[in-house]
Structure formats: structure tokens, C-alpha cells
Write a protein that holds these residues in place. Sequence first.
Motif, short mmCIF file in Angstrom:
data_model
loop_
_atom_site.label_atom_id
_atom_site.label_comp_id
_atom_site.label_asym_id
_atom_site.label_seq_id
_atom_site.Cartn_x
_atom_site.Cartn_y
_atom_site.Cartn_z
N GLY A 48 -15.62 -52.79 -9.74
CA GLY A 48 -14.45 -52.90 -8.82
C GLY A 48 -13.16 -52.56 -9.39
N GLY A 49 -13.07 -52.82 -11.31
CA GLY A 49 -12.45 -52.28 -11.94
C GLY A 49 -12.13 -50.74 -12.06
N LEU A 109 -6.21 -58.31 -13.62
CA LEU A 109 -7.45 -59.45 -13.18
C LEU A 109 -8.64 -58.39 -12.36
CD1 LEU A 109 -5.28 -62.49 -10.91
CD2 LEU A 109 -6.76 -62.29 -13.31
N LEU A 110 -8.19 -56.90 -12.92
CA LEU A 110 -9.41 -56.94 -11.53
C LEU A 110 -9.99 -55.48 -13.13
CD1 LEU A 110 -9.16 -54.48 -8.47
CD2 LEU A 110 -9.91 -56.87 -9.22
N ASN A 111 -9.45 -55.42 -14.29
CA ASN A 111 -9.49 -55.52 -15.85
C ASN A 111 -10.85 -55.65 -16.21
OD1 ASN A 111 -10.44 -53.57 -17.65
ND2 ASN A 111 -8.53 -53.84 -18.23
N PRO A 112 -12.18 -55.53 -16.57
CA PRO A 112 -13.03 -56.39 -16.62
C PRO A 112 -13.01 -56.82 -18.33
CG PRO A 112 -14.65 -54.91 -15.82
CD PRO A 112 -12.81 -54.66 -15.77
N ALA A 125 1.50 -57.65 -6.53
CA ALA A 125 0.20 -57.10 -6.28
C ALA A 125 -0.85 -56.74 -7.02
CB ALA A 125 -0.20 -56.76 -5.01
N GLN A 126 0.04 -55.05 -7.50
CA GLN A 126 -0.48 -54.23 -8.56
C GLN A 126 -0.44 -54.77 -10.08
OE1 GLN A 126 2.93 -51.27 -7.61
NE2 GLN A 126 1.52 -49.53 -6.57
N THR A 127 0.20 -55.44 -10.26
CA THR A 127 0.25 -56.20 -11.54
C THR A 127 -0.64 -57.50 -11.88
OG1 THR A 127 3.35 -56.21 -11.71
CG2 THR A 127 1.64 -57.69 -13.48
N ALA A 128 -1.00 -57.83 -10.80
CA ALA A 128 -2.66 -58.72 -10.17
C ALA A 128 -3.94 -57.80 -10.27
CB ALA A 128 -2.22 -59.31 -9.25
N ALA A 129 -3.69 -56.68 -9.68
CA ALA A 129 -4.69 -55.95 -10.16
C ALA A 129 -5.38 -55.13 -11.37
CB ALA A 129 -4.75 -54.92 -8.26
#
Length: 214
Positions: free
Chosen positions: A79-80, A125-128, A118-122
Motif C-alpha cells: 500500500g505504501g 501513515l502509509l510508509n512502513p 490528507a497527503q501528510t497523513a498518507a
Amino acid sequence: MDRFFFPSFTTGFALSLGLIVAIGAQNAFVLRQGLRREHVLPVVLFCAAADALLVAVGVLGMGRVLDSLPALAPLLTLGGALFLLAYAALAWRRALNPGALHAARAGGSASPLPRVLAQTAAFTLLNPHVYVDTVLLVGAVGAQQPGAGKAAFIAGSALASAGWFVTLGIGARLLAPLFAQPAAWRWLDAFVGSVMLLLGGLLAGQGLSALLLR
């Protein structure tokens, strides 16, 4: 004051600072927002708060929970990777399209705050690697601190993270004269796109390898 406070505080500060000061997707995004002077404070606060929360979760034992659910790791990794590759494509499109440079320059039209957050959260939080660094690595070290050392460790880690993001976001304004030229934005977007592409490719490889080995 607990005799473990200062040693644990400095350990948390040094460990987190050493891990966070690196070229990565989140840092590149914060730098770009700083250069654009666009919602810098909310972005910096979100990144710092997220790091502090994840470290606290790790110190309080959630690292063991994540270790007990290994099946989530490759899915999170893929996902990341997809997110980073998509953002890399957007960055390269900006770099290769001269018409897009004007909107990217400081003083151009600003993106809505919800979209930026939203981009900041992605990116966060989407970076393992964020979970590996904060929850597992930093959290594991913090969990071993005795007494009040755990709270001191979290405080030191949080201060290091906040200080770095403030420096990155606010300090980027010193480069504003250079980035008054469209060519500078072209090179920045090309650099950001390259970083995202590299990281996304590495994550995709790791995720696919983990799935195939299961």
C-alpha cells in the motif's frame, strides 16, 4: 527527579533524531510545503504529533502486537509503495510540464488544508518504515527504560521530531529566493519524484518478496 530521567531523555532524543534526519518521502513533502509556504504549521504539527504518538504506542507495548500479526506487514508495504509511486508520477508530471510550475511556486494558488493534511497523513501513515522506526525500533528501546525513564524517553523523542520538522518546514523559507525561479521548482520536483520512485520501488520489491515467501 528520577535519576533515569536525563539518560532516558537524551537516549530518546538522539535515537529519534538519528533516524528522522534522512531523505525520505515525508521529509521531502514537508520541505516542499515549506518552500511553498502552504499550511506549514499544520503539516509540521501533524508530523510531530504522529511521531510522538507512534513512539508512545511502541514504548507501551504495541510493537509486540504488530510482531504477532506478520501478515499485515507485506500488505502495508505494498500500500505504501503504490502511494509513493503515484506521487512520484505526479511530481514528474509537474517537473516535465512547464505550465504546472506556476501553480507550484510560492505565492501560487494554495491547496485546501484538508487535502494537504490528507497527503501528510498518507506520507506519515502509509510508509512502513515509519512503523519500523518509531513503533518497533524506537519503541523497543524505550520499553527497556526503567522507572520514569519511559516517559522521559518519549519526551526526548517527541522533542527531536518536533525540532526537526520545524527546522525543515520553517527553515525552507531561507531558500525562497532560489525557488522564485521556475527552473528551481522543476529540479525540486524531479528530485522529489526520483526519491519517491526509488522508495516506492524498494517497498514494492519488499512487499512482493514477503508475499511470495509466505
